[in-house]
Design an enzyme around this catalytic site. Structure first.
Site, PDB file in Angstrom:
ATOM      1  N   HIS A 634       0.817  -1.216   0.000  1.00 16.16           N
ATOM      2  CA  HIS A 634       0.000   0.000   0.000  1.00 16.16           C
ATOM      3  C   HIS A 634       0.853   1.270   0.000  1.00 16.16           C
ATOM      4  O   HIS A 634       0.352   2.357  -0.303  1.00 16.16           O
ATOM      5  CB  HIS A 634      -0.991  -0.006   1.180  1.00 16.16           C
ATOM      6  CG  HIS A 634      -0.395   0.360   2.504  1.00 16.16           C
ATOM      7  ND1 HIS A 634      -0.051  -0.576   3.457  1.00 16.16           N
ATOM      8  CD2 HIS A 634      -0.091   1.562   3.056  1.00 16.16           C
ATOM      9  CE1 HIS A 634       0.420   0.026   4.532  1.00 16.16           C
ATOM     10  NE2 HIS A 634       0.410   1.333   4.309  1.00 16.16           N
ATOM     11  N   ASP A 688      -0.392  -7.527   1.424  1.00 18.21           N
ATOM     12  CA  ASP A 688       0.186  -6.173   1.489  1.00 18.21           C
ATOM     13  C   ASP A 688       1.714  -6.216   1.622  1.00 18.21           C
ATOM     14  O   ASP A 688       2.286  -5.818   2.651  1.00 18.21           O
ATOM     15  CB  ASP A 688      -0.437  -5.418   2.665  1.00 18.21           C
ATOM     16  CG  ASP A 688      -0.121  -3.925   2.629  1.00 18.21           C
ATOM     17  OD1 ASP A 688       0.395  -3.447   1.603  1.00 18.21           O
ATOM     18  OD2 ASP A 688      -0.399  -3.250   3.647  1.00 18.21           O
ATOM     19  N   SER A 782       4.140   2.318   8.239  1.00 20.31           N
ATOM     20  CA  SER A 782       3.772   1.333   7.225  1.00 20.31           C
ATOM     21  C   SER A 782       5.001   0.820   6.482  1.00 20.31           C
ATOM     22  O   SER A 782       5.901   1.583   6.129  1.00 20.31           O
ATOM     23  CB  SER A 782       2.797   1.958   6.225  1.00 20.31           C
ATOM     24  OG  SER A 782       1.563   2.230   6.833  1.00 20.31           O
TER      25      SER A 782
END
Length: 832
Positions: A634, A688, A782
């Site tokens: 992402h 992901d 992230s």
């Protein structure tokens, strides 16, 4: 390139240009330092406060002139051992010491000689000086106790020091008025025979600078050295020494540093002793204008060492004590969160309106080791002394509108100190609008009877009526029902984990949910058919049939041992379980993160900061090899005009610690290409993961090192501690962090996680967090690693930071891409 051996923290390297004979001074007489038969030699160091006698006008005048009117000249002439001023005063001190020792029969018999190592101004004003000396005695082993008693007799008791008028033992022409003598035996580790290199360095800290251990950061420090750095600040200032990196041997009997509030290693003035990779505050402040840093190393297992910044701060800068008159406020120990200085006394007086009482809550409290009398460092509240490190969230109340808080530190062993809040309250309502714990702590009423021990003494969970969504433990506590059978003892009496296993008493529960007799475990046969009954046995079993729970060797055969990969013991017949294990080792034993703390430089050498050009830090990543990184898919998805999927927009910073501060061991690389998982789902965040290939290789070292990738069958059990690291927001909605953060979480049961989160949690996801809330990954983290330390200290990447419901919310764990599910994909696309 320094490669780390399997199981070793850091491989020592001797710089071919390094010459001990030119860089360091050897012992003056190695033979003289050898022990004599039947004897042991004890070395003593000390600091004596010397005042020039009024009768000696010439000496008094010169000392006052140099120490008061011309401080710049004074500092120069009394720091250089080759300067005549130094040698003259040193000779007077050695004569004085000899006369002092001559008054005691034990000392006179054993005394061999003294040397003066340094001078500094004393506490008595501009006409005083402290001499730092070392005396040598030869004593028989049976006389050591008598020698200790004789040395102790030189020190006047505290109660009588103020009455002492000094002792003039030299002839009047050379008299020195001795106001205090402090002597202690040298730590025997500083005098061991293996120390073939001894050297001292003098540093002025009036301008900020850096002190490094030899070879840092390019190579490990040399063996068998005793190094001293004497740091001096200007008069009226303190020395501040702040370690950015400290990586030593774990065993303090081998390699260690010590810091002294003096210029000689006097036991009474040692502020700290450190080895290994300490995690507490490593910022130290002197009581006066001098500080001594020592490094002692042994023959083997040398490590990177340290990097520390030094500077000076005015004595007047210390904020300590005062009158507090507001209804609420806060205060802390001097220089918090740095370690407080030694020999410090502070007093706060709090006064509220007459109709109110007062209470103080200590939010952080680190004051050395606990003792019943608190004789060393302590806080005193209305006559009650507090010390130790287990008093966080302690509340002290006063049944009046006045309160006095005193803080005192002695001359040795400092700590981080405390932070405290005070509040005035109406006596009949001490917690307006809040719940009052038995400890007098006030908490939000919504936290009562929610299953969490928010008070610290569980009083918020006593006498509760369980609601429908809760279960009642045998001890009377109420806990969320979804915690039942999650593999963790939440009730603290195992109520929630009872009746969870389907097997009968006397049976073993296999990982594939089969039940076998308990006595078949570790019998050398695969009775479970998945190897789990042989997985934790002394000898690994080569299985006839592989399963989803067993490790597959390169020859295609599987073994029963749980997590055999890179554990230092070959278990496969072809040894393939120990292949490709140059990963996951730090150069020491042994994350912006919500609820986390700042990490130390080099603590997470696999952590990467991914920048978009012109924007700065956007995501994290982990080092897989000298060319490949692992991050989240992402992070590399286009968003409107932002073309995050294009490699040319990214750059990777490896070995970074401070954002916007590139050090000489930080490596910056462009990204050559991005490989996002082909099945990544932008709505559910399933699959992901993404790979980044750098445009050129990086040199691996103690600050840049690959993390280990687990095999597809690697087991990360529920409840195991894991670490999240990154520069993301320190709380939901805030800006990203400047310093790399770290935080400990635990693996959460997948079934529990699916019940807590309304979004889809797939088998390719891993949940981790602290369900109480306050600790989590957040925006900017992230793509970074969720790391777990294996049984032999090697670090594996369990997950990739993916998504969550807010940051650090209660009962909302973080969700990570489960790396074991992508091991084959990573191998196919990167070769790692």
């Amino acid at each position: 390139m320094d490669l780390m051996d399997s199981g070793e923290k850091f491989k020592p390297r001797q710089d071919p240009d390094w010459d001990a004979a030119t860089l360091f001074l050897p012992a003056s007489d190695p033979e003289h330092l050898q022990k004599k038969p039947g004897q042991t030699r004890r070395m003593w160091v000390g600091a004596g406060l010397l005042l020039a006698a009024a009768a000696v006008a010439l000496i008094t005048g010169l000392l006052v002139w140099h120490f008061h009117l011309r401080r710049d000249v004074r500092v120069h002439k009394y720091e250089d051992p080759e300067n005549p001023k130094f040698t003259h005063l040193a000779s007077l001190v050695t004569k004085q010491l000899k006369l002092i020792y001559s008054k005691n029969s034990v000392l006179a018999k054993c005394f061999k000689g003294s040397t003066v190592q340094a001078f500094s101004e004393g506490d008595g004003g501009t006409d005083s000086v402290i001499a730092y000396y070392q005396s040598e005695f030869d004593v028989h082993v049976n006389q050591q106790e008598a020698l200790d008693e004789a040395i102790e007799s030189l020190h006047p008791a505290e109660s009588s020091r103020s009455k002492q008028q000094g002792r003039i033992l030299l002839k009047p022409a050379d008299a020195l008025n001795v106001h205090n003598v402090v002597s202690r035996a040298i730590d025997p580790r500083l005098n061991r025979e293996s120390l073939f290199v001894k050297k001292s360095f003098n540093l002025h800290v009036s301008q900020p600078g850096v002190v490094l251990s030899p070879g840092f950061p390019d190579s490990s420090y040399p063996p068998n050295v005793f190094l001293q750095w004497r740091l001096r600040a200007d008069p009226g200032h303190r020395v501040l020494l702040d370690f950015q990196t400290l990586i030593l041997e774990d065993d303090c009997n081998q390699d260690f540093i010590q810091i002294y509030d003096s210029l000689a290693p006097i036991g009474q003035r040692v502020l700290t002793e450190q080895c290994g990779f300490p995690h507490g505050s490593l910022s130290f402040i002197s009581s006066g204008n001098v500080l001594l840093l020592t490094l002692i190393t042994s023959e083997q297992k040398n490590f990177p060492g340290f990097r520390a910044n030094y500077s000076q701060i005015p004595l007047t800068q210390q904020k300590c004590g005062g009158a507090l008159t507001a209804d609420r406020g806060s205060f802390s120990s001097p220089f918090y969160p740095s370690n407080y200085p030694p020999k410090t006394t502070c007093e706060w007086t709090i006064e509220a309106p007459k109709e109110k009482f007062l209470k103080v809550q200590f939010n952080k409290f680190y004051l050395g080791k606990y003792s019943s009398q608190c004789q060393n460092d302590y806080v005193e509240v209305n006559g009650q002394r507090l010390c130790g490190s287990k008093l966080r969230n302690t509340v002290v109340t006063s049944r009046s509108n006045k309160m006095t808080i005193n803080f005192k530190s002695d001359s040795s062993f400092v700590d981080q100190g405390f932070t405290a809040e005070y509040e005035a309250f109406v006596p009949n309502n001490p917690c307006p609008g809040r719940f009052q714990c038995t400890s007098n702590l006030c908490i939000n009423q919504t936290l009562q009877c929610d299953g969490w021990n928010d008070c610290g003494d569980s009083s918020d969970e006593d006498n509760c009526q369980c609601v429908e969504a809760q279960m009642k433990c045998k001890n009377g506590r109420c806990k969320p029902k979804f915690w039942e059978c999650d593999g963790f003892d939440d009730c603290e009496d195992y109520t929630d984990e009872e009746n969870c296993v389907k097997c009968k008493p006397g049976e073993f529960h296999c990982r594939n949910n089969r039940c076998i007799p308990e006595n078949l475990k570790c019998n050398g046969e695969d009775d479970c058919t998945d190897g789990s009954d042989e997985s934790k046995c002394e000898k690994s079993l080569v299985l006839q049939k592989c399963s989803e729970f067993t490790f597959r060797c390169a020859n295609g055969r599987c073994i029963s041992k749980l997590n055999p990969q890179c554990d230092g013991e070959p278990d496969c017949e072809d040894g393939s379980d120990e292949d490709n294990c140059a990963c996951g080792t730090r150069p020491y034993h042994n994350s912006r993160i919500v609820g986390g703390q700042a990490s130390r430089e080099g603590e997470w050498p696999w952590q990467v900061s991914l920048h978009i050009r012109g924007t700065g830090h956007v995501c994290g990543a982990s080092v897989l090899s000298n060319r490949w990184l692992l991050t989240a898919a992402h992070c590399v998805q286009d968003s409107g005009p932002n073309k995050y999927s294009e490699a040319s927009h990214w750059e990777a910073l490896l070995g970074l610690h401070f954002q916007n501060q590139i050090s000489k061991w930080t490596m910056r690389r462009n990204v050559r290409r991005i490989v996002a998982h082909q099945d990544y789902n932008t709505f559910t965040y399933d699959n992901d993961v993404a790979l980044m290939e750098l445009d050129s290789n990086v040199t691996l070292n103690q600050n840049i090192w690959p993390i280990c990738l687990p095999s597809p069958t690697y087991d990360f059990p529920v409840g195991q501690e894991a670490w999240i690291t990154g520069w993301g927001a320190t709380r939901e909605g805030s800006i990203t962090a400047t310093i790399l953060q770290k935080a400990a979480v635990r693996i959460i049961n997948s079934t529990v996680c699916k019940g807590l989160l309304e979004d889809v949690v797939t088998d390719r996801m891993l949940c981790a967090g602290v369900l109480k809330g306050g600790v989590d990954a957040c925006q900017g983290d992230s793509g970074g690693p969720l790391s777990i330390t294996g049984s032999n200290g090697r670090v594996f990447q369990a997950g990739v930071v993916s998504w969550g419901d807010g940051c650090g919310r209660r009962n909302k764990p973080g969700v990570y891409a489960r790396v074991t599910k992508f091991r084959s994909w990573i191998k196919e696309n990167s070769g790692v």
